[in-house]
Design a protein around this motif. Structure first.
Motif, mmCIF file in Angstrom:
data_model
loop_
_atom_site.group_PDB
_atom_site.id
_atom_site.type_symbol
_atom_site.label_atom_id
_atom_site.label_comp_id
_atom_site.label_asym_id
_atom_site.label_seq_id
_atom_site.Cartn_x
_atom_site.Cartn_y
_atom_site.Cartn_z
ATOM 1 N N VAL A 286 -9.391 -5.225 1.810
ATOM 2 C CA VAL A 286 -10.601 -4.504 1.421
ATOM 3 C C VAL A 286 -11.216 -3.752 2.602
ATOM 4 N N ASN A 287 -11.204 -4.374 3.772
ATOM 5 C CA ASN A 287 -11.821 -3.782 4.972
ATOM 6 C C ASN A 287 -10.751 -3.346 5.968
ATOM 7 N N TYR A 288 -9.725 -2.705 5.462
ATOM 8 C CA TYR A 288 -8.549 -2.400 6.283
ATOM 9 C C TYR A 288 -8.883 -1.571 7.517
ATOM 10 N N GLN A 289 -9.850 -0.667 7.420
ATOM 11 C CA GLN A 289 -10.181 0.175 8.568
ATOM 12 C C GLN A 289 -10.782 -0.644 9.713
ATOM 13 N N LYS A 290 -11.510 -1.694 9.354
ATOM 14 C CA LYS A 290 -12.087 -2.579 10.375
ATOM 15 C C LYS A 290 -10.992 -3.228 11.227
ATOM 16 N N TYR A 291 -9.822 -3.426 10.621
ATOM 17 C CA TYR A 291 -8.706 -4.066 11.314
ATOM 18 C C TYR A 291 -7.753 -3.053 11.949
ATOM 19 N N GLY A 292 -8.110 -1.769 11.894
ATOM 20 C CA GLY A 292 -7.303 -0.749 12.547
ATOM 21 C C GLY A 292 -6.254 -0.093 11.685
ATOM 22 N N TYR A 293 -6.319 -0.299 10.367
ATOM 23 C CA TYR A 293 -5.336 0.301 9.466
ATOM 24 C C TYR A 293 -5.890 1.552 8.792
ATOM 25 N N GLU A 294 -4.991 2.418 8.389
ATOM 26 C CA GLU A 294 -5.367 3.655 7.703
ATOM 27 C C GLU A 294 -5.152 3.582 6.192
ATOM 28 N N VAL A 295 -4.212 2.716 5.758
ATOM 29 C CA VAL A 295 -3.853 2.638 4.338
ATOM 30 C C VAL A 295 -3.834 1.175 3.904
ATOM 31 N N GLY A 296 -4.601 0.850 2.863
ATOM 32 C CA GLY A 296 -4.682 -0.532 2.411
ATOM 33 C C GLY A 296 -4.191 -0.772 1.003
ATOM 34 N N ASP A 297 -3.839 0.298 0.272
ATOM 35 C CA ASP A 297 -3.478 0.127 -1.139
ATOM 36 C C ASP A 297 -2.063 0.584 -1.473
ATOM 37 N N LYS A 298 -1.300 0.981 -0.459
ATOM 38 C CA LYS A 298 0.086 1.401 -0.661
ATOM 39 C C LYS A 298 0.963 0.812 0.433
ATOM 40 N N GLY A 299 2.244 0.630 0.105
ATOM 41 C CA GLY A 299 3.188 0.173 1.110
ATOM 42 C C GLY A 299 3.742 1.326 1.912
ATOM 43 N N CYS A 300 4.364 1.005 3.040
ATOM 44 C CA CYS A 300 4.968 2.018 3.902
ATOM 45 C C CYS A 300 6.273 2.553 3.323
ATOM 46 N N CYS A 301 6.933 1.762 2.495
ATOM 47 C CA CYS A 301 8.254 2.123 1.983
ATOM 48 C C CYS A 301 8.146 3.005 0.743
ATOM 49 N N GLY A 302 8.764 4.178 0.782
ATOM 50 C CA GLY A 302 8.758 5.083 -0.368
ATOM 51 C C GLY A 302 7.373 5.602 -0.686
ATOM 52 N N THR A 303 7.059 5.669 -1.970
ATOM 53 C CA THR A 303 5.719 6.096 -2.378
ATOM 54 C C THR A 303 4.684 5.033 -2.047
ATOM 55 N N GLY A 304 5.162 3.787 -1.866
ATOM 56 C CA GLY A 304 4.270 2.685 -1.549
ATOM 57 C C GLY A 304 3.597 2.048 -2.743
ATOM 58 N N ILE A 305 3.835 2.583 -3.935
ATOM 59 C CA ILE A 305 3.135 2.057 -5.100
ATOM 60 C C ILE A 305 4.005 1.137 -5.956
ATOM 61 N N ILE A 306 5.322 1.176 -5.779
ATOM 62 C CA ILE A 306 6.185 0.333 -6.616
ATOM 63 C C ILE A 306 7.407 -0.203 -5.877
ATOM 64 N N GLU A 307 7.819 0.441 -4.775
ATOM 65 C CA GLU A 307 9.074 0.067 -4.120
ATOM 66 C C GLU A 307 8.994 -1.312 -3.472
ATOM 67 N N VAL A 308 9.940 -2.178 -3.852
ATOM 68 C CA VAL A 308 10.089 -3.499 -3.256
ATOM 69 C C VAL A 308 11.507 -3.968 -3.540
ATOM 70 N N VAL A 309 12.029 -4.843 -2.742
ATOM 71 C CA VAL A 309 13.432 -5.300 -2.776
ATOM 72 C C VAL A 309 14.382 -4.125 -3.006
ATOM 73 N N GLU A 310 15.185 -4.097 -4.084
ATOM 74 C CA GLU A 310 16.223 -3.071 -4.193
ATOM 75 C C GLU A 310 15.685 -1.653 -4.300
ATOM 76 N N LEU A 311 14.427 -1.506 -4.676
ATOM 77 C CA LEU A 311 13.841 -0.153 -4.742
ATOM 78 C C LEU A 311 13.401 0.348 -3.370
ATOM 79 N N CYS A 312 13.275 -0.557 -2.418
ATOM 80 C CA CYS A 312 12.980 -0.186 -1.026
ATOM 81 C C CYS A 312 14.311 -0.254 -0.285
#
Length: 354
Positions: A286-312
């Motif tokens: 929720v407070n990702y910017q406080k911890y030095g992050y720019e993105v808190g609701d998407k993953g780094c892999c692919g679009t970040g919204i669905i990719e995990v295991v074989e999709l990443c």
């Protein structure tokens, strides 16, 4: 679709003794760490299980691991199992028990039995074709026999009595088996399902206690409604945190904590500790910017919204800088988030184990 949402982390390398970061009280020994659980803790036990989609022993997983090796950890680098043994000064990495390169000398300082896709509910593991919780206990029994062969019965008993045991289950049960596939909704409303899970957790803890475990940490379920994949599936157009998923996690966590409190009164010499990961991780998300992050609701892999295991996989792009992301894929945090979480958690809870 269940294969999309399995859960955190696989394989480890032979490692050496490290300098302890965490200060333990005088005359207190923690000879080993032994871990049960799902992909949050798995360091590679599913690598050779070709039946399960819960594998990550391929790029871009492991991008920031030593040598950029995809060891089977569901992360860009190290996972909690590794940081815990490192903080305790035991070794740098916690090897997977099923790693074919595991050396007998590694047994005395701990191994990982966790497997991506596992849960307290055996149906969760079966639908993912992964190692069930009872299967992990069977591996532990085999481990004890091997350890006795290496160091003898007396030393084995000492190691078991003084080691830290950790259990991380429940996320797959709630997110996949109950809400996504709805396999258990025919039998249970959610309060009844949480009662069922707590009973299974209780049975598991009693079993490893009977096998010699005394210092046991049980992690809560994280805020699964705020994971990128769950936002995509059930968070609406704005991909908000899914309140009912988080409320479900909190209900289970309250019941589990209450159950663990009763254990210490009834099991002699036990130190069974409920470890709250829900609130610290939620704060980072929720407070990702406080911890030095720019993105808190998407993953780094692919679009970040669905990719995990074989999709990443090697064919999808990754973000330019994973240090800016809370999540590596749509289900699992980045290495830096794990590192931020583990040190304060150990500081907070370690004295409750002893």
């Amino acid at each position: 679709m269940t294969s999309f949402f399995l859960r955190f982390i696989l394989l480890a390398l032979v490692s050496c003794k490290t300098k302890a970061i965490l200060k333990l009280p005088p005359n207190i020994s923690v000879p080993a760490v032994l871990v049960f659980g799902d992909s949050i803790m798995d360091t590679g036990n599913n690598n050779n299980n070709l039946l399960t989609p819960a594998r990550s022993n391929f790029p871009p997983y492991g991008k920031d691991f030593k040598g950029g090796i995809p060891t089977g950890r569901f992360s860009n680098g190290k996972v909690p199992s590794d940081f815990i043994v490192e903080e305790l000064g035991i070794k740098e990495l916690l090897p997977a028990y099923l790693d074919p390169n595991l050396q007998p000398s590694e047994l005395a300082s701990g191994v990982c039995f966790a497997a991506g896709g596992a849960g307290y509910d055996p149906l969760t593991s079966l639908t993912s074709s992964t190692i069930t919780i009872s299967g992990q206990v069977d591996l532990f029994k085999e481990y004890i026999r091997k350890l006795e062969g290496e160091v003898g019965v007396d030393r084995t008993n000492f190691i078991l009595a003084n080691s830290v045991f950790l259990a991380v289950f429940g996320s797959n049960d709630i997110s996949n088996t109950y809400f996504l596939s709805r396999l258990r909704q025919v039998q249970y409303d959610f309060p009844a399902y949480t009662d069922f899970l707590v009973t299974l957790a209780s049975n598991f803890l009693k079993e490893i206690y009977e096998l010699g475990a005394r210092r046991i940490g049980v992690f809560s379920v994280p805020p699964i409604g705020c994971l990128p994949s769950q936002r995509t599936i059930a968070g609406g157009i704005e991909r908000k945190c899914v309140a009912r998923y988080n409320e479900a996690a909190e209900l289970f966590n309250r019941k589990l904590s209450k159950e663990l409190n009763s254990f210490n009164k009834n099991l002699e010499n036990s130190r069974i500790v409920f470890i709250d990961i829900y609130n610290p991780l939620l704060d980072i998300i929720v407070n990702y910017q406080k911890y030095g992050y720019e993105v808190g609701d998407k993953g780094c892999c692919g679009t970040g919204i669905i990719e995990v295991v074989e999709l990443c996989n090697r064919f999808v792009p990754t973000c330019p800088n994973d240090l800016e992301y809370v999540f590596w894929d749509s289900f699992h945090p980045t290495e830096t988030v794990y590192k931020k979480l583990i040190s304060p958690l150990l500081q907070k809870y370690v004295n409750k184990f002893i």
